[in-house]
Write a protein that holds these residues in place. Sequence first.
Motif, PDB file in Angstrom:
ATOM      1  N   PHE A 228       0.755   0.133   3.488  1.00 29.54           N
ATOM      2  CA  PHE A 228       0.385   0.506   2.125  1.00 29.54           C
ATOM      3  C   PHE A 228      -0.488   1.757   2.119  1.00 29.54           C
ATOM      4  O   PHE A 228      -0.331   2.634   1.274  1.00 29.54           O
ATOM      5  CB  PHE A 228      -0.368  -0.647   1.449  1.00 29.54           C
ATOM      6  CG  PHE A 228       0.480  -1.856   1.185  1.00 29.54           C
ATOM      7  CD1 PHE A 228       1.443  -1.842   0.185  1.00 29.54           C
ATOM      8  CD2 PHE A 228       0.314  -3.009   1.930  1.00 29.54           C
ATOM      9  CE1 PHE A 228       2.231  -2.958  -0.067  1.00 29.54           C
ATOM     10  CE2 PHE A 228       1.087  -4.137   1.693  1.00 29.54           C
ATOM     11  CZ  PHE A 228       2.052  -4.112   0.696  1.00 29.54           C
ATOM     12  N   ALA A 231       1.719   4.941   2.728  1.00 31.39           N
ATOM     13  CA  ALA A 231       3.015   4.961   2.047  1.00 31.39           C
ATOM     14  C   ALA A 231       3.420   6.373   1.652  1.00 31.39           C
ATOM     15  O   ALA A 231       2.586   7.199   1.277  1.00 31.39           O
ATOM     16  CB  ALA A 231       2.954   4.060   0.812  1.00 31.39           C
ATOM     17  N   THR A 249       9.291  -2.071   9.157  1.00 27.03           N
ATOM     18  CA  THR A 249       8.974  -2.130   7.736  1.00 27.03           C
ATOM     19  C   THR A 249       8.500  -0.759   7.288  1.00 27.03           C
ATOM     20  O   THR A 249       7.641  -0.160   7.944  1.00 27.03           O
ATOM     21  CB  THR A 249       7.881  -3.172   7.443  1.00 27.03           C
ATOM     22  OG1 THR A 249       8.313  -4.454   7.903  1.00 27.03           O
ATOM     23  CG2 THR A 249       7.592  -3.256   5.951  1.00 27.03           C
ATOM     24  N   TYR A 251       7.188   1.808   3.924  1.00 24.48           N
ATOM     25  CA  TYR A 251       6.478   1.730   2.650  1.00 24.48           C
ATOM     26  C   TYR A 251       6.589   3.051   1.889  1.00 24.48           C
ATOM     27  O   TYR A 251       6.476   4.134   2.474  1.00 24.48           O
ATOM     28  CB  TYR A 251       4.996   1.429   2.893  1.00 24.48           C
ATOM     29  CG  TYR A 251       4.716   0.107   3.551  1.00 24.48           C
ATOM     30  CD1 TYR A 251       4.203  -0.965   2.820  1.00 24.48           C
ATOM     31  CD2 TYR A 251       4.942  -0.084   4.912  1.00 24.48           C
ATOM     32  CE1 TYR A 251       3.922  -2.183   3.425  1.00 24.48           C
ATOM     33  CE2 TYR A 251       4.668  -1.299   5.522  1.00 24.48           C
ATOM     34  CZ  TYR A 251       4.160  -2.340   4.775  1.00 24.48           C
ATOM     35  OH  TYR A 251       3.890  -3.542   5.382  1.00 24.48           O
ATOM     36  N   LYS A 253       5.591   4.804  -2.271  1.00 23.53           N
ATOM     37  CA  LYS A 253       4.794   4.575  -3.475  1.00 23.53           C
ATOM     38  C   LYS A 253       5.277   5.495  -4.588  1.00 23.53           C
ATOM     39  O   LYS A 253       5.710   6.621  -4.345  1.00 23.53           O
ATOM     40  CB  LYS A 253       3.305   4.781  -3.208  1.00 23.53           C
ATOM     41  CG  LYS A 253       2.928   6.198  -2.769  1.00 23.53           C
ATOM     42  CD  LYS A 253       1.439   6.273  -2.423  1.00 23.53           C
ATOM     43  CE  LYS A 253       1.068   7.679  -1.940  1.00 23.53           C
ATOM     44  NZ  LYS A 253      -0.353   7.764  -1.539  1.00 23.53           N
ATOM     45  N   TYR A 338       4.065   0.106  -5.057  1.00 24.61           N
ATOM     46  CA  TYR A 338       4.590   0.231  -3.704  1.00 24.61           C
ATOM     47  C   TYR A 338       5.958  -0.422  -3.567  1.00 24.61           C
ATOM     48  O   TYR A 338       6.194  -1.526  -4.073  1.00 24.61           O
ATOM     49  CB  TYR A 338       3.619  -0.410  -2.708  1.00 24.61           C
ATOM     50  CG  TYR A 338       2.269   0.258  -2.688  1.00 24.61           C
ATOM     51  CD1 TYR A 338       2.027   1.373  -1.891  1.00 24.61           C
ATOM     52  CD2 TYR A 338       1.237  -0.210  -3.493  1.00 24.61           C
ATOM     53  CE1 TYR A 338       0.797   1.996  -1.882  1.00 24.61           C
ATOM     54  CE2 TYR A 338      -0.006   0.403  -3.489  1.00 24.61           C
ATOM     55  CZ  TYR A 338      -0.218   1.504  -2.691  1.00 24.61           C
ATOM     56  OH  TYR A 338      -1.442   2.122  -2.691  1.00 24.61           O
ATOM     57  N   MET A 340       8.509  -1.686  -0.624  1.00 22.14           N
ATOM     58  CA  MET A 340       8.518  -2.040   0.791  1.00 22.14           C
ATOM     59  C   MET A 340       9.924  -2.434   1.195  1.00 22.14           C
ATOM     60  O   MET A 340      10.566  -3.254   0.527  1.00 22.14           O
ATOM     61  CB  MET A 340       7.554  -3.197   1.052  1.00 22.14           C
ATOM     62  CG  MET A 340       7.333  -3.497   2.526  1.00 22.14           C
ATOM     63  SD  MET A 340       6.391  -5.019   2.754  1.00 22.14           S
ATOM     64  CE  MET A 340       7.687  -6.247   2.566  1.00 22.14           C
TER      65      MET A 340
END
Length: 429
Positions: A228, A231, A249, A251, A253, A338, A340
Amino acid sequence: MYRSIAASTLALTLLAAPAVAQPSPESPIAQHVPVGQGIDGGERPEAAPELSVGLFQDVLERGESAQNSKDGTVTYYRLPRPAAGERLSISAQLIVDPMREPSSNRSIGLSAEIVGDTGNRCSGSETARTSRNDIDRLALVTLITERLEPERDWPRSGCLADPQGQPWLRIERTGEWQDDQPVPVELRLLREPAIDPTILGEAVTEDMTPHAVQLTGEATDVSGGTGFSTATALADGSISADSILPFETKYYKVHVAAGQRLNYRVVMGDSREASARGVTVSTYNPLLEDDLTLYAERSLRREDVSSFVTQNLATTVSPDLVESHGRYRSLSVPGDYYLMISGDARDPRGLNPLKYEIAVELTGQALNATEWASQVQASADSEAGIGAQNASADTWVPDAGQLGALLGGVAVALGGYALWWLLRRRRHG
């Protein structure tokens, strides 16, 4: 004022921050390096360090199943007392390296609650777990206190209503996966200011209809962030192309103003030979709450070339939702929302990337935020040091280059001070 406070705090914080655990160097996938001031949580409340508004990182040594257990499973942090009408928002996320113990079917988790001096709860307890088989389920917990209203009865504000009381964040690492490994945790604390109810309009009580994202055109290559706090920003009207490896993973925004609704489409590329089975999509608000979108499909399979999923916020973002419940309450805060995307891979085959595209479209009319909403954004952007590119001049946070220059300036200043002090001693010696 925000400018000088943010600059001074970030500079001194990074100079003093201790080293923390790094991702294992043998990991083939992109791993998140925790962001924020290094801090050592206390084994007991009286030994706990104090959290302020901002980002912090710590390391949790053991889980609950460790043999020859010792203190350290439960960790405490001292919290600031909210003022009348304020709320605190605290999130904690375990930064799990999925490449450790790759054959394990066990899970790792985190539970959190806010407690008072006598151990009584100020908030409900939240628990989250993840495993190598469910890596899209983050070990992330978010606590938001009741609005402090001292004039109300005790149960309304819990132990926060005690003017002499001290609230503590209590977190506990649980589970057996990587139980003998230290695991970093990233903490963030935001302060939601008091709100004048007379400025609020009528809140919505039902979902808006789905919106189909119809954007077309060439995609621009991007690389999603690893957390986060790192991002990658995506603009309204943009189409972005990226790829993901198994267990990875990424991220992103998108800045969503009051009056706007976030809609985005994720399209599967030609990835039939990808190592990941597919991707899972999730959406979080600036306070890191999820369950914000209309109930719809969130997964794509690698075989389904050109198939897509569309995610829509349940309604437009509006401060009028601040006293609502559930996901409507979660859409009261304008700011960075966000996206993801996780690479689903229970049985990966090699390290071939899975390709996808993200198209972002904001609908609705951006409104001038109320004073309350502006203060929330200032708390999130300026004091916590996130979303810097969306902050105004009054909520400035330095970028990487400015921060490097700032730290250099601090070093020069300290060196100059040391030289002045030595010369002064000689003059008066």
